[in-house]
Scaffold this motif. Sequence first.
Motif, PDB file in Angstrom:
ATOM      1  N   PRO A  60     -44.909 -23.227  32.450  1.00  0.00           N
ATOM      2  CA  PRO A  60     -44.433 -22.253  31.634  1.00  0.00           C
ATOM      3  C   PRO A  60     -43.016 -22.580  31.214  1.00  0.00           C
ATOM      4  O   PRO A  60     -42.430 -22.003  30.240  1.00  0.00           O
ATOM      5  N   VAL A  61     -42.311 -23.484  32.056  1.00  0.00           N
ATOM      6  CA  VAL A  61     -41.002 -23.806  31.799  1.00  0.00           C
ATOM      7  C   VAL A  61     -40.872 -25.005  30.507  1.00  0.00           C
ATOM      8  O   VAL A  61     -40.251 -25.318  29.468  1.00  0.00           O
ATOM      9  N   ILE A  62     -41.670 -26.045  30.811  1.00  0.00           N
ATOM     10  CA  ILE A  62     -41.806 -27.289  30.318  1.00  0.00           C
ATOM     11  C   ILE A  62     -42.334 -27.285  28.807  1.00  0.00           C
ATOM     12  O   ILE A  62     -41.919 -27.851  27.860  1.00  0.00           O
ATOM     13  N   GLN A  63     -43.580 -26.736  28.674  1.00  0.00           N
ATOM     14  CA  GLN A  63     -44.255 -26.487  27.707  1.00  0.00           C
ATOM     15  C   GLN A  63     -43.937 -26.006  26.452  1.00  0.00           C
ATOM     16  O   GLN A  63     -43.935 -26.386  25.374  1.00  0.00           O
ATOM     17  N   PRO A  64     -43.327 -24.676  26.379  1.00  0.00           N
ATOM     18  CA  PRO A  64     -43.178 -23.835  25.266  1.00  0.00           C
ATOM     19  C   PRO A  64     -42.118 -24.591  24.292  1.00  0.00           C
ATOM     20  O   PRO A  64     -42.196 -24.363  23.108  1.00  0.00           O
ATOM     21  N   PRO A  65     -41.004 -24.979  24.858  1.00  0.00           N
ATOM     22  CA  PRO A  65     -40.056 -25.848  23.944  1.00  0.00           C
ATOM     23  C   PRO A  65     -40.788 -26.883  23.030  1.00  0.00           C
ATOM     24  O   PRO A  65     -40.441 -26.905  21.891  1.00  0.00           O
ATOM     25  N   ILE A  66     -41.559 -27.586  23.761  1.00  0.00           N
ATOM     26  CA  ILE A  66     -42.428 -28.629  23.123  1.00  0.00           C
ATOM     27  C   ILE A  66     -43.371 -28.198  22.010  1.00  0.00           C
ATOM     28  O   ILE A  66     -43.587 -28.485  20.887  1.00  0.00           O
ATOM     29  N   MET A  67     -44.040 -27.076  22.350  1.00  0.00           N
ATOM     30  CA  MET A  67     -44.977 -26.391  21.553  1.00  0.00           C
ATOM     31  C   MET A  67     -44.300 -25.849  20.198  1.00  0.00           C
ATOM     32  O   MET A  67     -44.683 -25.874  19.055  1.00  0.00           O
TER      33      MET A  67
END
Length: 487
Positions: free
Chosen positions: A288-295
């Motif tokens: 939940p921390v790593i993926q959202p900014p990339i998405m």
Amino acid sequence: MWGVVLILLWLAVYKGFEPLLLIPIAFGALLANLPTENLIEKPAGPVRSPATGSIVASMVQPGEVVTIERVPHERPDHLIRLKPDEIEALFQAESARYQAGEGALLFVIRPETPTPTDDSNPAATSTPVRVPFAGGQIEVTRDDFLVWSPSSGRVVDAPAPLGTTVIEGQTLTELSSHHTGGFFHWISLGVVLEIFPPIIFLGVGALTDFGPLIANPRMLLLGAAAQLGVFVTFLGAIALGFTAKQAASIGIIGGADGPTSIFLSNALAPELMAPIAVAAYSYMALVPVIQPPIMRALTNEAERKIRMKSLRKVSRLEKLIFALAVTVLCILLVPPVAPLIAMLMLGNFLRECGVTERLTKAAQNEIINIITIFLGTSVGITMQGDRFLRLETMMIIVLGVIAFGFSTAGGVLMAKLMNVFSKNKINPLIGSAGVSAVPMAARVSHTEGLKADPHNYLLMHAMGPNVAGVIGTALAAGYFLALLGGH
């Protein structure tokens, strides 16, 4: 290492990062760095040659008692790993241990064929050097192998004499002891013998609904694309100096699948299993921390608002046929991955057949919970300070982030590419669920979709690539095993 243990416990207890795995791993790491007895010792038995060659030094006599240290340390198995001054320091230190009655070095074996090296002066590896030992001197070269006692015990068999030619695996001497091996020595065999990861997959299969993937088979492409990070990191790790086997074990972190990471690293690079397992489970928790900014960086607002058509209902017969078909096709395609795929699909077949409720509940609860405890502590017990606190550990953690980022991006970009050729649009956010952190990655896709459109429900759509990611990561591991595993 006690500080590392406290950090892992803090992340698990107070931050909720994969507590079911991080707590057993942390507790195992604590035990690995305490002077324990009857916990992790190997049973006494035959001492075998690690290579074909001749015995150039023997430090053991019949009737002698060999005592290894209670806090285990990593021992170099080959002098080529050491610099000349480190070789002399090693023999000086071991000589002091022998004088204190705690020596564990038994033999030095000179191989028939010199070991290839990347040194600027390859000839230096075969140049003999004299090192001090037990009041005298021993002549060694950097090609030589070291044979250490695997356990404490009394020498009950006459050691092979100096100058004897031995073959790899030949018995050099034998130790005897009243102790039959420590508790965690036997428990850890579940990892070494590749038992625990497949049983975890049994539970995962029993807990997972494959219906969304069956209803929308093109989600397999998203699961495949999300393996991008595995192969990018594989190449990057090689560029940083890791061997191909180590690089493959590090790269699989990008699949966000802890059991598969442990399964592959145990087979290809067991010396790196502890940092790889910690990185894999830590990043699974940090989805939940790593993926959202990339998405968000790879999609625009309109793409994040795409509403997908409702999935059709999948019959029980379809699910049963799917489990059997995937088992057959995957094992025919990549035989080394048979243990993982077979148990994953067996668990799912038990779930969907409707006549094995007791077995399904056992796989979903008691079995997976017990194995999770033993798997975590078995990994933690390998985290001795001198093995874990290294530069390569930090490199693995950094490479793990890179692997995870590329895998997330691969899934999102594949969804955008598919939209170019498809009338039935895919919300690119579900592409990030192609990593196999089930069901957390699917939940993150759903949550990001709700932020763009509070009435857009993506969870079941995201479960399709999420399940495909589990299969894809297992196949990637099987590919590396087939390519690099040997026999």
